[in-house]
Design an enzyme around this catalytic site. Structure first.
Site, PDB file in Angstrom:
ATOM      1  N   LYS A 117       0.626  -1.250   0.081  1.00  0.00           N
ATOM      2  CA  LYS A 117       0.334   0.245   0.117  1.00  0.00           C
ATOM      3  C   LYS A 117       0.603   1.591   0.066  1.00  0.00           C
ATOM      4  O   LYS A 117       0.394   2.101  -0.430  1.00  0.00           O
ATOM      5  CB  LYS A 117      -0.861  -0.264   0.990  1.00  0.00           C
ATOM      6  CG  LYS A 117      -1.588  -0.893   1.359  1.00  0.00           C
ATOM      7  CD  LYS A 117      -2.824  -0.888   1.967  1.00  0.00           C
ATOM      8  CE  LYS A 117      -4.150  -1.989   2.245  1.00  0.00           C
ATOM      9  NZ  LYS A 117      -5.010  -1.778   3.047  1.00  0.00           N
ATOM     10  N   ASP A 120     -10.280   3.405   3.257  1.00  0.00           N
ATOM     11  CA  ASP A 120     -10.047   2.356   4.136  1.00  0.00           C
ATOM     12  C   ASP A 120      -9.998   3.305   5.302  1.00  0.00           C
ATOM     13  O   ASP A 120     -11.453   2.838   5.769  1.00  0.00           O
ATOM     14  CB  ASP A 120      -8.227   2.087   4.475  1.00  0.00           C
ATOM     15  CG  ASP A 120      -8.299   0.756   4.016  1.00  0.00           C
ATOM     16  OD1 ASP A 120      -8.772   0.278   3.339  1.00  0.00           O
ATOM     17  OD2 ASP A 120      -6.886   0.072   4.221  1.00  0.00           O
TER      18      ASP A 120
HETATM   19  P1  NAP Z   1       0.922  -2.172   8.471  1.00  0.00           P
HETATM   20  O1  NAP Z   1       0.878  -1.036   7.786  1.00  0.00           O
HETATM   21  O2  NAP Z   1       2.517  -3.050   8.158  1.00  0.00           O
HETATM   22  O3  NAP Z   1       1.215  -1.221   9.375  1.00  0.00           O
HETATM   23  C1  NAP Z   1       0.543  -2.060  10.796  1.00  0.00           C
HETATM   24  C2  NAP Z   1       0.119  -1.492  12.356  1.00  0.00           C
HETATM   25  O4  NAP Z   1       0.875  -2.525  13.205  1.00  0.00           O
HETATM   26  C3  NAP Z   1       1.983  -1.004  12.674  1.00  0.00           C
HETATM   27  O5  NAP Z   1       1.503  -0.124  13.662  1.00  0.00           O
HETATM   28  C4  NAP Z   1       2.749  -2.292  13.479  1.00  0.00           C
HETATM   29  O6  NAP Z   1       3.849  -1.383  14.069  1.00  0.00           O
HETATM   30  C5  NAP Z   1       1.454  -2.319  13.954  1.00  0.00           C
HETATM   31  N1  NAP Z   1       1.784  -4.022  14.744  1.00  0.00           N
HETATM   32  C6  NAP Z   1       2.662  -5.117  13.855  1.00  0.00           C
HETATM   33  N2  NAP Z   1       2.657  -6.079  14.202  1.00  0.00           N
HETATM   34  C7  NAP Z   1       2.961  -5.408  15.981  1.00  0.00           C
HETATM   35  C8  NAP Z   1       2.639  -7.041  16.832  1.00  0.00           C
HETATM   36  N3  NAP Z   1       3.387  -7.622  16.942  1.00  0.00           N
HETATM   37  N4  NAP Z   1       2.954  -5.585  18.163  1.00  0.00           N
HETATM   38  C9  NAP Z   1       2.251  -4.882  18.228  1.00  0.00           C
HETATM   39  N5  NAP Z   1       1.694  -3.533  16.906  1.00  0.00           N
HETATM   40  C10 NAP Z   1       2.001  -3.928  16.248  1.00  0.00           C
HETATM   41  O7  NAP Z   1      -0.762  -2.851   8.513  1.00  0.00           O
HETATM   42  P2  NAP Z   1      -2.069  -2.130   7.498  1.00  0.00           P
HETATM   43  O8  NAP Z   1      -1.932  -1.632   6.532  1.00  0.00           O
HETATM   44  O9  NAP Z   1      -1.968  -0.462   8.702  1.00  0.00           O
HETATM   45  O10 NAP Z   1      -2.695  -2.626   8.073  1.00  0.00           O
HETATM   46  C11 NAP Z   1      -3.191  -3.195   9.810  1.00  0.00           C
HETATM   47  C12 NAP Z   1      -3.784  -4.361   9.832  1.00  0.00           C
HETATM   48  O11 NAP Z   1      -5.082  -3.624   9.554  1.00  0.00           O
HETATM   49  C13 NAP Z   1      -3.883  -5.600   9.530  1.00  0.00           C
HETATM   50  O12 NAP Z   1      -4.554  -7.145  10.239  1.00  0.00           O
HETATM   51  C14 NAP Z   1      -5.244  -5.166   8.238  1.00  0.00           C
HETATM   52  O13 NAP Z   1      -5.897  -6.333   7.363  1.00  0.00           O
HETATM   53  C15 NAP Z   1      -6.043  -4.956   8.563  1.00  0.00           C
HETATM   54  N6  NAP Z   1      -6.814  -3.807   7.952  1.00  0.00           N
HETATM   55  C16 NAP Z   1      -7.794  -4.126   7.432  1.00  0.00           C
HETATM   56  C17 NAP Z   1      -9.184  -3.566   6.717  1.00  0.00           C
HETATM   57  C18 NAP Z   1     -10.465  -3.484   6.742  1.00  0.00           C
HETATM   58  O14 NAP Z   1     -10.955  -3.617   5.375  1.00  0.00           O
HETATM   59  N7  NAP Z   1     -11.593  -4.543   7.549  1.00  0.00           N
HETATM   60  C19 NAP Z   1      -8.034  -2.628   5.588  1.00  0.00           C
HETATM   61  C20 NAP Z   1      -7.255  -1.967   6.240  1.00  0.00           C
HETATM   62  C21 NAP Z   1      -5.823  -2.920   6.679  1.00  0.00           C
HETATM   63  P3  NAP Z   1       5.704  -0.808  14.208  1.00  0.00           P
HETATM   64  O15 NAP Z   1       5.302   0.640  14.083  1.00  0.00           O
HETATM   65  O16 NAP Z   1       5.875  -0.991  16.101  1.00  0.00           O
HETATM   66  O17 NAP Z   1       6.025  -2.157  13.800  1.00  0.00           O
END
Ligand code: NAP
Length: 298
Positions: A74, A110
């Site tokens: 993304k 989103d």
């Molecule tokens: P991303 O850019 O990879 O960001 C992940 C975030 O989660 C970062 O802030 C990271 O923290 C944190 N994180 C990851 N592993 C962690 C852990 N073990 N402990 C604590 N914090 C952790 O991902 P994203 O695209 O923002 O997506 C995040 C989630 O939202 C995903 O699960 C995705 O499937 C979901 N999502 C759902 C929808 C929907 O339509 N329902 C849409 C978009 C996303 P750090 O900064 O410390 O690395």
């Protein structure tokens, strides 16, 4: 069951890695059939950024109406688009691309998906609200922008890595006239932020994997609070289960997934398509989840 594909059928799809578990092909193809949109939506698994550049190049010369982008591309997609909508620029991530005469126009649906889902499912409006936003990645950025546009009073980004939260806050603060944006580390000082919030949002993958704890413990939440998890598997997610045990009102990310998908359809085939697609997408996603829960898929 399948759409009638002809020489004029347009293409759409989802780029990511992995994409096998994505519900988007099921949701979109069901909606295309329902609104008679002559298009087919494909899974587009892309293993690395070198392949991503090749695939995006091919899409430019094929009859794509658009495509979605999921993890881990993304952020990098921002640089591969010819134009990027202001909202996606602010979010720092593109999840929807519109193909117009070989040009790629990037959007982020989103954040609107989250706010639309909270409005539709719970009647919640962000105006004046205090929000604890857990996570600072692409989805958190999109949520933050929509909360700022929705005039939330205060959003505190709660994140594992404080520097990442600070970077997101610094990027959005110049655009936030009515919203105060703060940051706090997940393991230090987050409890009070979560406890006092009107809305708690999980924008991390925490809870998706078997044995995961919720991103914040039940003891930090309270009744009269709204809790929104962006993840939707397992059902209920650990956060939704913890929030409900604390008496809070909780929703998982399925409504958000459907709303962002319907907004993508709105961009590709017009507002009436998007509106008409919403309930079809929801039903298709729920059916797919219940089949998977029954053991057909992992
Ligand atoms: P991303 O850019 O990879 O960001 C992940 C975030 O989660 C970062 O802030 C990271 O923290 C944190 N994180 C990851 N592993 C962690 C852990 N073990 N402990 C604590 N914090 C952790 O991902 P994203 O695209 O923002 O997506 C995040 C989630 O939202 C995903 O699960 C995705 O499937 C979901 N999502 C759902 C929808 C929907 O339509 N329902 C849409 C978009 C996303 P750090 O900064 O410390 O690395």
């Amino acid at each position: 069951m399948s759409a009638r594909i002809t020489g004029r059928t347009r293409l759409a799809g989802i780029i990511g890695w992995p994409v096998e578990q994505s519900l988007s092909p099921i949701m979109h193809n069901a909606a295309y059939r329902a609104v008679e949109f002559d298009c087919v939506y494909l899974p587009l698994p892309v293993a690395d950024e070198t392949d991503l550049i090749r695939v995006v190049g091919a899409i430019r010369v094929l009859p794509f109406v658009g495509f979605n982008v999921t993890m881990p591309y993304k952020q990098v997609m921002l640089d591969l688009c010819d134009e990027v909508a202001m909202l996606a620029q602010m979010a720092g991530a593109v999840n929807t691309v519109h193909c117009v005469d070989g040009r790629l126009i990037g959007y982020n649906t989103d954040g609107r998906g989250l706010v639309d889902a909270l409005r539709a499912e719970l009647g919640f409006e962000p105006g004046g609200a205090t929000v604890a936003l857990v996570g600072s990645g692409g989805a958190a950025g999109a949520a933050l922008v929509s909360l700022v546009l929705g005039t939330a009073a205060q959003v505190t980004i709660v994140n594992r890595t404080l520097e990442n939260a600070e970077a997101l806050a610094e990027r959005i603060r110049p655009h936030a006239r009515e919203t105060t944006i703060e940051v706090v580390a997940l393991d230090e000082g987050a409890e009070e932020v979560v406890r006092s919030a009107d809305l708690v949002v999980n924008a991390t993958p925490l809870g998706m994997h078997p044995g995961d704890d919720p991103p914040v413990p039940a003891g930090w939440m309270r009744s009269s609070q709204i809790v929104a998890d962006m993840i939707y598997r397992p059902e209920p997610t650990p956060l939704v289960a913890a929030a409900r045990s604390a008496g809070a009102t909780a929703v998982d990310g399925l409504g958000m997934l459907v709303a962002q998908g319907a907004t993508a359809m709105e961009i590709w085939c017009g507002e009436s398509c998007g509106v008409a697609s919403r309930h079809v997408m929801r039903r298709a996603a729920e059916e797919a989840i219940s089949v998977r829960a029954g053991g057909e898929c992992a």
